[in-house]
Design an enzyme around this catalytic site. Structure first.
Site, PDB file in Angstrom:
ATOM      1  N   GLY A   1       0.784  -1.223   0.000  1.00 22.01           N
ATOM      2  CA  GLY A   1       0.000   0.000   0.000  1.00 22.01           C
ATOM      3  C   GLY A   1       0.814   1.271   0.000  1.00 22.01           C
ATOM      4  CB  SER A   2       4.426   1.970   0.341  1.00 17.31           C
ATOM      5  OG  SER A   2       4.906   1.009  -0.592  1.00 17.31           O
TER       6      SER A   2
ATOM      7  CE1 TYR B   1      -3.618   0.442   2.513  1.00 18.22           C
ATOM      8  CE2 TYR B   1      -3.841  -1.784   1.692  1.00 18.22           C
ATOM      9  CZ  TYR B   1      -3.512  -0.466   1.482  1.00 18.22           C
ATOM     10  OH  TYR B   1      -3.087  -0.047   0.254  1.00 18.22           O
TER      11      TYR B   1
ATOM     12  CE  LYS C   1      -3.524   2.360  -9.313  1.00 24.25           C
ATOM     13  NZ  LYS C   1      -4.824   2.831  -8.802  1.00 24.25           N
TER      14      LYS C   1
ATOM     15  CE  LYS D   1      -0.827   3.170  -5.347  1.00 25.20           C
ATOM     16  NZ  LYS D   1      -2.064   3.966  -5.247  1.00 25.20           N
TER      17      LYS D   1
ATOM     18  CG  ASP E   1      -2.555   6.442  -7.844  1.00 19.62           C
ATOM     19  OD1 ASP E   1      -2.612   7.674  -7.728  1.00 19.62           O
ATOM     20  OD2 ASP E   1      -3.210   5.656  -7.132  1.00 19.62           O
TER      21      ASP E   1
ATOM     22  CG  ASN F   1      -1.391   7.566  -4.388  1.00 18.01           C
ATOM     23  OD1 ASN F   1      -0.692   6.797  -5.053  1.00 18.01           O
ATOM     24  ND2 ASN F   1      -2.554   7.204  -3.872  1.00 18.01           N
TER      25      ASN F   1
ATOM     26  CD  GLU G   1      -5.759   5.967  -9.519  1.00 20.31           C
ATOM     27  OE1 GLU G   1      -6.165   5.707  -8.373  1.00 20.31           O
ATOM     28  OE2 GLU G   1      -5.493   5.088 -10.364  1.00 20.31           O
TER      29      GLU G   1
ATOM     30  CD  GLU H   1      -7.623   6.786  -4.529  1.00 23.11           C
ATOM     31  OE1 GLU H   1      -7.197   6.416  -3.418  1.00 23.11           O
ATOM     32  OE2 GLU H   1      -7.160   6.396  -5.616  1.00 23.11           O
TER      33      GLU H   1
ATOM     34  CG  ASP I   1     -12.993   4.504  -1.793  1.00 22.67           C
ATOM     35  OD1 ASP I   1     -11.912   3.898  -1.923  1.00 22.67           O
ATOM     36  OD2 ASP I   1     -13.656   4.482  -0.732  1.00 22.67           O
TER      37      ASP I   1
ATOM     38  CG  HIS J   1      -9.522   3.509  -4.799  1.00 19.73           C
ATOM     39  ND1 HIS J   1      -9.913   3.483  -3.471  1.00 19.73           N
ATOM     40  CD2 HIS J   1      -8.181   3.326  -4.794  1.00 19.73           C
ATOM     41  CE1 HIS J   1      -8.864   3.309  -2.703  1.00 19.73           C
ATOM     42  NE2 HIS J   1      -7.800   3.205  -3.467  1.00 19.73           N
ATOM     43  CB  ALA J   2     -10.720  -1.943  -5.361  1.00 15.19           C
ATOM     44  N   GLY J   3      -8.583  -2.126  -3.596  1.00 16.19           N
ATOM     45  CA  GLY J   3      -7.414  -2.363  -2.765  1.00 16.19           C
ATOM     46  C   GLY J   3      -7.780  -2.293  -1.303  1.00 16.19           C
TER      47      GLY J   3
ATOM     48  CD  GLU K   1      -6.638   0.109  -7.323  1.00 12.78           C
ATOM     49  OE1 GLU K   1      -5.411   0.273  -7.150  1.00 12.78           O
ATOM     50  OE2 GLU K   1      -7.511   0.939  -6.969  1.00 12.78           O
TER      51      GLU K   1
END
Length: 431
Positions: free
Chosen positions: A22-23, A32, A217, A219, A247, A249, A273, A300, A323, A350-352, A381
């Site tokens: 998730g970084s 999370y 995708k 980051k 992305d 962010n 993104e 999101e 989201d 958006h998911a994860g 996602e």
């Protein structure tokens, strides 16, 4: 008469910062987490579940907000709640004292989302349908009635929204059959976390190809030279036929975003993104115009459908990324899907996170069944972690989400998860 007996909220946290899952450039070490709600009823076999996703510190604040909203429903008739959930949604979102803390944004608005998603989980379970099917079997007029049009009708007239849904209605059954057979395309972010080293990035990109994904995708946003190197590794690993998205962010200013995208466009980007602050709708429009034809994707972190309306009015995104827990639940999400369809913008959610894949898939499938002009353009996602904690984990095979068939909204956690990961008293945290 069945009633809401109690509202229990649990602070669930998972130590994902230890492995850097998730970084990204804005969130380097997330844990999370979920402020998890269970609405128990006087029927022992019927419980409604909802949650708000967070990334660690502050999850306790979100849990208190969820409890403050959910307590409004305790003692109420289940028939009253489920017969007209739109009325309950308006009651909660227009609560003048709680709304002052937004309005329509932040922990209170997300808390309303957890509560309303739990209400719809109850309705879907009582109907013995998955949430996407509960929504998909509503009449067009009933779908339109879910939406609070107060701040939206100047862009999308409710009568036109109904006409749009009626046009799609004849295709509903064939679309459902297609989705049962083929599923809905997934794209994966699992290889692309910013904290992963180059070898892990290369290995996971190749694994994603073997697993059937056709979009990957990465980051970006911490360092442009590093972004170029990592995109080169990914493009070499996946070849030219697989789509590559990035992305940022929210990491860039508007000028930085335009300059960075100009440098990275050579990697044939499927989309960019969250290039800047999610509230800077004018900035998104400026970026989209400057970097055309590279598509901009965002959504999101949009706090409400009013902001989504403005983003679409300004031409700030060619892909809207809803989201499941950022806004006030089912009603806001339906509104955003309808707004995007009117603007001829694709919804690629958006998911994860934890539980987000399970929750948002229902809205992606509802869109594909009832709203989108061309379901073949859609995707969703997928991130492959923490699904073991969900009572109804997603099924993703050959790079596609499979249509959920179990009743409910997919928002329930397994009971054992609370025993282990409730913070700070769960066995995992005590150890």
């Amino acid at each position: 008469m069945t009633t809401i007996r109690a509202a229990a909220v649990i602070d669930l946290r998972f130590p994902t910062s230890r492995t850097l899952d998730g970084s990204d450039a804005m969130n380097p070490d997330p844990d999370y987490s979920a402020a998890y709600l269970e609405l128990s009823t006087s029927d022992p076999d019927l419980t409604g579940c909802g949650f708000v996703f967070t990334i660690g510190r502050g999850n306790d604040i979100q849990a208190v907000a969820v409890a403050a909203v959910a307590d409004r429903l305790v003692g109420r008739s289940l028939d009253e709640l489920l017969e007209d959930p739109g009325a309950i949604n308006r009651e909660l979102t227009w609560d003048s004292q709680l709304r002052w803390l937004g309005p329509d944004k932040g922990v209170i608005h997300m808390a309303v989302g957890a509560v309303m998603n739990a209400v719809w989980d109850l309705r879907s379970k009582r109907e013995r349908r998955p949430l996407w099917a509960t929504l998909g079997h509503l009449e067009p007029a009933e779908v339109v009635a879910l939406v609070d049009w107060t701040y939206l009708a100047d862009f999308l007239d409710p009568a036109h929204a109904r006409e749009m849904l009626e046009e799609r209605r004849s295709e509903r059954d064939s679309r459902i059959a297609d989705l049962h057979r083929d599923g809905l395309a997934a794209y994966t972010t699992s290889p692309g976390w910013l904290g992963y080293d180059d070898n892990k990035l290369d290995r996971l990109c190749r694994q994603a190809l073997d697993d059937g994904f056709n979009t990957i995708k990465l980051k970006v946003g911490a360092d442009l030279a590093s972004d170029r190197r990592r995109l080169g590794i990914a493009r070499c690993a996946i070849g030219s036929d697989t789509a590559l998205a990035i992305d940022a962010n929210q990491r860039w200013s508007v000028p930085e975003a335009i300059a960075a995208i100009d440098q990275l466009a050579q990697f044939d980007l499927r989309w960019v993104e969250e290039p800047t602050h999610p509230d800077d709708l004018v900035g998104h429009a400026a970026i989209a115009k400057a970097v055309h034809p590279v598509p901009i994707a965002t959504g999101e972190h949009l706090a409400n459908p009013t902001m989504a309306k403005q983003l679409l009015q300004l031409g700030g995104a060619r892909i809207l990324q809803i989201d499941a827990t950022r806004v006030a639940g089912v009603h806001d999400l339906v509104a955003m899907i309808l707004l995007a369809a009117h603007a001829e913008v694709d919804v690629i959610p958006h998911a994860g996170g934890v539980g987000l894949c399970e929750a948002v898939q229902h809205f992606a499938f509802f869109n594909a069944v009832s709203v989108a002009a061309d379901p073949s353009r859609l995707a969703l996602e997928y991130v492959d972690h923490l699904h073991e904690h969900m009572a109804q984990p997603v099924e993703v095979t050959a790079g596609c989400y499979r249509l959920p068939i179990q009743p409910g909204a997919g928002t329930a956690f397994r009971p054992a998860t609370a025993d282990s990961f409730a913070y700070p008293e769960g066995t995992h945290w005590r150890e």
